[in-house]
Design an enzyme around this catalytic site. Structure first.
Site, short mmCIF file in Angstrom:
data_model
loop_
_atom_site.label_atom_id
_atom_site.label_comp_id
_atom_site.label_asym_id
_atom_site.label_seq_id
_atom_site.Cartn_x
_atom_site.Cartn_y
_atom_site.Cartn_z
N CYS A 195 -82.40 -1.88 -66.89
CA CYS A 195 -82.78 -1.50 -68.39
C CYS A 195 -83.83 -2.12 -68.83
CB CYS A 195 -81.72 -1.64 -69.35
SG CYS A 195 -81.84 -0.91 -71.02
N CYS A 208 -76.45 -8.02 -73.40
CA CYS A 208 -76.06 -7.02 -72.22
C CYS A 208 -76.63 -7.62 -70.79
CB CYS A 208 -76.89 -5.75 -72.54
SG CYS A 208 -76.58 -4.66 -71.53
N CYS A 250 -65.87 8.65 -71.19
CA CYS A 250 -67.39 8.43 -71.80
C CYS A 250 -68.39 8.10 -70.73
CB CYS A 250 -66.96 7.10 -72.63
SG CYS A 250 -65.76 7.13 -73.82
N CYS A 272 -67.72 12.26 -74.01
CA CYS A 272 -68.54 11.53 -75.10
C CYS A 272 -69.67 10.90 -73.93
CB CYS A 272 -67.89 10.40 -75.89
SG CYS A 272 -68.99 9.20 -76.73
N CYS A 291 -69.81 8.35 -82.75
CA CYS A 291 -68.94 7.21 -82.24
C CYS A 291 -69.75 6.17 -82.34
CB CYS A 291 -68.37 7.40 -81.01
SG CYS A 291 -67.45 6.04 -80.16
N ARG A 293 -61.13 1.54 -81.83
CA ARG A 293 -60.98 1.34 -80.63
C ARG A 293 -61.00 0.11 -80.41
NH1 ARG A 293 -64.83 5.15 -77.69
NH2 ARG A 293 -63.96 6.61 -78.94
#
Length: 382
Positions: free
Chosen positions: A65, A72, A109, A142, A202, A272
């Site tokens: 990324c 992360c 997801c 999702c 979400c 969640r």
């Protein structure tokens, strides 16, 4: 405790708490923790009964990324020894999703690392959504692909996506401390694009990054204003090789208070319990089911979760039941999606503040890198 009685009354009426009331929840003592859980549990049961929705993550593209999000393990410059691979083919992703559905997941997801998708990426994910829907017509899908540009949300909706996830993560005031390659406003814009396209929004947060109580209140109230249908609450997994590797700021008690606060502020929204629950709640995970009505089953994006069968046993042992595909998650007054408000607290009792408990030593042994499932030849954990 007057504070909790007020919060329950507000939650049952879908009335917003004040910021002061929400802060008071985070300031309650460990001695009052079970009372806090019981109070928030009344609100949770009012709107969701004893149902627990299961969600399953499929990491379509891992690592690599260009963004620098400090929390992360897939970030630019990450030294975390995670799996790295490019896009899964639609049939590979569909096969991975099937494992989660077989374990009881109602929602799949689809997540991909990166700043945001190209139009070609959206076409690729659209084919994956179609492949999953062909095999599992009733499953919710999702997408979580990063920042969206014009028309991409509409394309995902047309392909059959039900929802789009993009978390705010932390308060606007502190956002620049965890990420420099995009802004808080960019994230808000993507959530609003998803909503405008008819996707169920979400959006949630990550706790444990060194934020203050005020930061937590800021982001949860911002989420309330944004009105997503589901609010994932993540607890930082301090991966070695990331800038936040030394941030071990949470206790199980602190994590439960955060979840209770979110429930009071968002009484009729799908709250969640997401990444980091095993690391920070540990043996107190069953108590969290009295606060949340949704969890992830099995593994996360780059870390392993507890065994899927253990999740199912935990739900049953705690007296809850897995929500079926024939059940609508959100209360009828929300029409299948959105958020509300609630919460409360009279002024906190004027008593000597309890001593702040010492944060336990880092349990680095509880962070294990995912080596199975998507992107490998091994069966997934579901």
């Amino acid at each position: 405790m007057d504070l909790l009685n007020t919060l329950v009354d507000k939650g049952l009426r879908r009335e917003l708490p004040t910021r002061e009331e929400a802060l008071a929840v985070l300031a309650t003592s460990d001695d009052d923790l079970l009372d806090v859980v019981a109070a928030a549990g009344k609100v949770r049961r009012q709107w969701f009964g004893r149902r627990v929705k299961l969600n399953y993550l499929v990491n379509l593209k891992s690592g690599l990324c260009p963004e620098d999000c400090s929390y992360c393990s897939q970030r630019l410059g990450s030294k975390a020894e995670i799996l790295k691979y490019t896009w899964l083919k639609p049939d590979e992703a569909s096969k991975a999703a099937a494992a989660g559905v077989a374990g009881g997941a109602k929602r799949v997801c689809l997540v991909a690392s990166g700043r945001g998708p190209t139009d070609r990426d959206v076409d690729r994910v659209s084919k994956t959504i179609e492949a999953i829907k062909d095999r599992h017509e009733d499953v919710e899908v999702c997408a979580c692909l990063g920042l969206l540009s014009g028309g991409q949300a509409e394309k995902l909706r047309a392909a059959g996506a039900d929802a789009y996830n993009h978390n705010l993560n932390t308060s606007e005031a502190t956002y620049g401390k965890i990420t420099s390659t995009h802004t808080y406003a960019d994230r808000v814009d993507t959530v609003q694009q998803a909503q405008a396209a008819g996707l169920s929004a979400c959006s949630g947060l990550i706790a444990g990054m060194g934020e203050s109580d005020e930061d937590l209140i800021d982001v949860v109230f911002a989420l309330r204003d944004l009105d997503p249908d589901s609010v994932p609450v993540n607890f930082l997994i301090p991966f070695e090789g990331t800038p936040l590797a030394k941030e071990w700021n949470l206790t199980p008690q602190r994590a439960l208070r955060i979840l209770a606060m979110v429930r009071f502020v968002c009484p009729d929204v799908e709250v969640r319990l997401a990444g980091g629950r095993e690391v920070h709640l540990r043996t107190m995970q069953p108590l969290a089911l009295h606060l949340v009505n949704s969890i992830f089953l099995g593994d996360y994006l780059t870390s392993e979760g507890q065994a899927g069968q253990t999740d199912l046993e935990m739900i049953a042992d705690a007296g809850f039941e897995v929500e079926g595909t024939d059940t609508t998650t959100l209360p009828q007054h929300r029409g299948g999606g959105c958020a509300s408000a609630c919460g409360d607290a009279a002024e906190a009792p004027a008593e000597t503040p309890a001593a702040v408990p010492e944060v336990p030593a880092a349990r680095t042994d509880l962070v294990s890198v995912r080596r199975r499932g998507a992107g490998t030849d091994l069966a997934p954990n579901a």
